[in-house]
Design a protein around this motif. Structure first.
Motif, PDB file in Angstrom:
ATOM      1  N   ASN A 182     -49.857  -3.094 -24.050  1.00  0.00           N
ATOM      2  CA  ASN A 182     -49.909  -1.696 -23.606  1.00  0.00           C
ATOM      3  C   ASN A 182     -50.076  -1.601 -22.099  1.00  0.00           C
ATOM      4  OD1 ASN A 182     -49.511  -0.451 -26.055  1.00  0.00           O
ATOM      5  ND2 ASN A 182     -51.674  -0.189 -26.512  1.00  0.00           N
ATOM      6  N   LEU A 183     -50.908  -2.461 -21.538  1.00  0.00           N
ATOM      7  CA  LEU A 183     -51.107  -2.476 -20.088  1.00  0.00           C
ATOM      8  C   LEU A 183     -49.821  -2.875 -19.374  1.00  0.00           C
ATOM      9  CD1 LEU A 183     -53.236  -2.290 -17.729  1.00  0.00           C
ATOM     10  CD2 LEU A 183     -53.406  -4.781 -17.936  1.00  0.00           C
ATOM     11  N   THR A 184     -49.155  -3.887 -19.889  1.00  0.00           N
ATOM     12  CA  THR A 184     -47.904  -4.349 -19.274  1.00  0.00           C
ATOM     13  C   THR A 184     -46.845  -3.245 -19.267  1.00  0.00           C
ATOM     14  OG1 THR A 184     -48.333  -6.624 -19.964  1.00  0.00           O
ATOM     15  CG2 THR A 184     -46.051  -6.054 -19.411  1.00  0.00           C
ATOM     16  N   LEU A 185     -46.716  -2.566 -20.397  1.00  0.00           N
ATOM     17  CA  LEU A 185     -45.719  -1.509 -20.494  1.00  0.00           C
ATOM     18  C   LEU A 185     -46.082  -0.320 -19.602  1.00  0.00           C
ATOM     19  CD1 LEU A 185     -43.148  -0.430 -21.698  1.00  0.00           C
ATOM     20  CD2 LEU A 185     -44.420   0.297 -23.720  1.00  0.00           C
ATOM     21  N   LEU A 186     -47.368  -0.015 -19.520  1.00  0.00           N
ATOM     22  CA  LEU A 186     -47.800   1.068 -18.633  1.00  0.00           C
ATOM     23  C   LEU A 186     -47.404   0.771 -17.196  1.00  0.00           C
ATOM     24  CD1 LEU A 186     -49.365   3.686 -18.070  1.00  0.00           C
ATOM     25  CD2 LEU A 186     -51.461   2.309 -17.973  1.00  0.00           C
ATOM     26  N   LYS A 187     -47.630  -0.448 -16.759  1.00  0.00           N
ATOM     27  CA  LYS A 187     -47.274  -0.829 -15.397  1.00  0.00           C
ATOM     28  C   LYS A 187     -45.762  -0.768 -15.175  1.00  0.00           C
ATOM     29  CE  LYS A 187     -51.307  -3.804 -14.532  1.00  0.00           C
ATOM     30  NZ  LYS A 187     -51.788  -5.165 -14.178  1.00  0.00           N
ATOM     31  N   SER A 204     -40.016  -1.828 -31.971  1.00  0.00           N
ATOM     32  CA  SER A 204     -40.552  -0.641 -32.619  1.00  0.00           C
ATOM     33  C   SER A 204     -42.074  -0.651 -32.680  1.00  0.00           C
ATOM     34  CB  SER A 204     -39.972  -0.525 -34.034  1.00  0.00           C
ATOM     35  OG  SER A 204     -40.506   0.586 -34.708  1.00  0.00           O
ATOM     36  N   LYS A 205     -42.649  -1.798 -33.000  1.00  0.00           N
ATOM     37  CA  LYS A 205     -44.107  -1.890 -33.088  1.00  0.00           C
ATOM     38  C   LYS A 205     -44.754  -1.637 -31.736  1.00  0.00           C
ATOM     39  CE  LYS A 205     -47.893  -4.938 -34.499  1.00  0.00           C
ATOM     40  NZ  LYS A 205     -48.268  -6.285 -35.028  1.00  0.00           N
ATOM     41  N   SER A 230     -45.654  15.958 -36.247  1.00  0.00           N
ATOM     42  CA  SER A 230     -44.308  15.361 -36.258  1.00  0.00           C
ATOM     43  C   SER A 230     -44.310  13.891 -35.867  1.00  0.00           C
ATOM     44  CB  SER A 230     -43.400  16.136 -35.302  1.00  0.00           C
ATOM     45  OG  SER A 230     -43.975  16.199 -34.008  1.00  0.00           O
ATOM     46  N   LEU A 231     -45.485  13.304 -35.626  1.00  0.00           N
ATOM     47  CA  LEU A 231     -45.547  11.906 -35.188  1.00  0.00           C
ATOM     48  C   LEU A 231     -44.952  10.968 -36.223  1.00  0.00           C
ATOM     49  CD1 LEU A 231     -46.456   9.710 -33.233  1.00  0.00           C
ATOM     50  CD2 LEU A 231     -48.735   9.802 -34.304  1.00  0.00           C
ATOM     51  N   GLN A 232     -45.245  11.188 -37.496  1.00  0.00           N
ATOM     52  CA  GLN A 232     -44.736  10.304 -38.541  1.00  0.00           C
ATOM     53  C   GLN A 232     -43.212  10.347 -38.612  1.00  0.00           C
ATOM     54  OE1 GLN A 232     -46.597   8.045 -40.445  1.00  0.00           O
ATOM     55  NE2 GLN A 232     -44.486   7.342 -40.779  1.00  0.00           N
ATOM     56  N   ILE A 233     -42.652  11.544 -38.461  1.00  0.00           N
ATOM     57  CA  ILE A 233     -41.186  11.681 -38.455  1.00  0.00           C
ATOM     58  C   ILE A 233     -40.593  10.896 -37.303  1.00  0.00           C
ATOM     59  CG2 ILE A 233     -39.272  13.307 -38.231  1.00  0.00           C
ATOM     60  CD1 ILE A 233     -41.082  15.418 -39.525  1.00  0.00           C
ATOM     61  N   LEU A 234     -41.224  11.023 -36.150  1.00  0.00           N
ATOM     62  CA  LEU A 234     -40.738  10.295 -34.957  1.00  0.00           C
ATOM     63  C   LEU A 234     -40.797   8.794 -35.186  1.00  0.00           C
ATOM     64  CD1 LEU A 234     -39.811  10.559 -31.964  1.00  0.00           C
ATOM     65  CD2 LEU A 234     -42.215  10.262 -31.356  1.00  0.00           C
ATOM     66  N   ASN A 235     -41.898   8.308 -35.724  1.00  0.00           N
ATOM     67  CA  ASN A 235     -42.023   6.870 -35.972  1.00  0.00           C
ATOM     68  C   ASN A 235     -40.996   6.393 -36.995  1.00  0.00           C
ATOM     69  OD1 ASN A 235     -44.134   6.470 -34.156  1.00  0.00           O
ATOM     70  ND2 ASN A 235     -45.717   6.837 -35.689  1.00  0.00           N
ATOM     71  N   ASP A 236     -40.731   7.218 -37.978  1.00  0.00           N
ATOM     72  CA  ASP A 236     -39.786   6.843 -39.038  1.00  0.00           C
ATOM     73  C   ASP A 236     -38.371   6.642 -38.497  1.00  0.00           C
ATOM     74  OD1 ASP A 236     -41.763   6.870 -40.928  1.00  0.00           O
ATOM     75  OD2 ASP A 236     -41.257   8.845 -41.735  1.00  0.00           O
ATOM     76  N   VAL A 237     -37.949   7.480 -37.551  1.00  0.00           N
ATOM     77  CA  VAL A 237     -36.562   7.382 -37.072  1.00  0.00           C
ATOM     78  C   VAL A 237     -36.342   6.140 -36.211  1.00  0.00           C
ATOM     79  CG1 VAL A 237     -36.217   9.878 -37.141  1.00  0.00           C
ATOM     80  CG2 VAL A 237     -36.901   8.784 -34.983  1.00  0.00           C
ATOM     81  N   PHE A 238     -37.426   5.542 -35.711  1.00  0.00           N
ATOM     82  CA  PHE A 238     -37.292   4.341 -34.909  1.00  0.00           C
ATOM     83  C   PHE A 238     -37.494   3.063 -35.726  1.00  0.00           C
ATOM     84  CE2 PHE A 238     -38.226   7.238 -31.250  1.00  0.00           C
ATOM     85  CZ  PHE A 238     -37.061   6.976 -30.542  1.00  0.00           C
ATOM     86  N   ASN A 239     -37.683   3.200 -37.031  1.00  0.00           N
ATOM     87  CA  ASN A 239     -37.867   2.027 -37.898  1.00  0.00           C
ATOM     88  C   ASN A 239     -36.621   1.759 -38.734  1.00  0.00           C
ATOM     89  OD1 ASN A 239     -40.449   1.350 -37.090  1.00  0.00           O
ATOM     90  ND2 ASN A 239     -41.400   2.773 -38.527  1.00  0.00           N
TER      91      ASN A 239
END
Length: 239
Positions: A182-187, A204-205, A230-239
């Protein structure tokens, strides 16, 4: 007062039997709620209802009165016609999610031109781009500039980021400190623009974990912030 303003649709809810209340972020007045009386009464109004999809960009002619909680729309038209935002399943899921976030995060009933311009240009880019899997992450991170808690990157080489303090630091002295992927991606995302997003490769993870961190960041800095439905819907479309 008769006025014209550009507006971004954030949400709509049914009111009584045949009315609709639509919340918009407007160019002239910030957050405004409009009531459309009788719009649900007959099928001939379906075309009008279609204007109010999440993040639709409209131009409204209104009878605006500052002391009124619900305003009236006299006329409307599309200010920018999306080509894919509401028809592409991934983009529509992102639009629904971001509209829900903005409905919670934006409270001010006053003009904020830089914020409106950021929202408008971001959604146009989302509509026109094909590389959008990380767009919501960068959008939320950049949104914090306008909400007042953009990360302080003066110590960006540090080993931790403190979500509560909004700054990088060299010691882990709080349960709100993050590190690792998470830190790496934030940077990586700090200082990145939308056109360079395709250079950032995450699975995805990793995407879900970083989004979870961002929502925690929002929760720590915004009053009464709730987990988006709507978070679950969003996560579902990327799996």
């Amino acid at each position: 007062m008769q006025t014209k303003t550009k507006a971004i649709v954030l949400s709509k809810i049914r009111f009584k039997d045949n009315d609709l209340i639509v919340k918009c972020y407007t160019y002239n007045h910030g957050i405004v709620s409009y009531i459309l009386k009788g719009v649900l009464k007959s099928k001939k109004n379906n075309k009008k209802i279609a204007y109010f999809q999440p993040l639709s960009l409209l131009e409204l002619e209104t009878d605006h009165k500052d002391n009124r909680s619900l305003q009236y729309i006299k006329d409307l038209k599309t200010s920018f016609l999306y080509s894919s935002l509401h028809t592409n399943i991934v983009k529509s899921a992102i639009a629904m999610f971001l509209a829900e976030i903005l409905s919670q995060a934006l409270k001010e009933e006053e003009q904020n031109i830089p914020l409106f311009n950021y929202l408008e240009t971001s959604f146009m880019w989302l509509d026109e781009s094909s590389q959008i899997s990380n767009a919501h992450l960068l959008f939320l991170l950049e949104l914090t500039k306008y909400l007042g808690f953009y990360p302080d990157d003066s110590e960006i080489d540090a080993d931790f980021f403190n979500l509560l303090e909004g700054q990088f630091q060299y010691i882990n002295n709080s349960k709100h400190c993050v590190s690792g992927e998470n830190l790496t991606l934030l940077k990586q995302l700090l200082g990145t623009d939308f056109d360079a997003l395709n250079q950032i490769k995450i699975n995805s993870k990793q995407r879900q974990q970083f989004l979870k961190m961002l929502l925690q960041y929002f929760d720590l800095h915004l009053t009464n912030f709730n987990q988006p439905k709507s978070l679950q819907i969003l996560n579902d479309v990327f799996n």
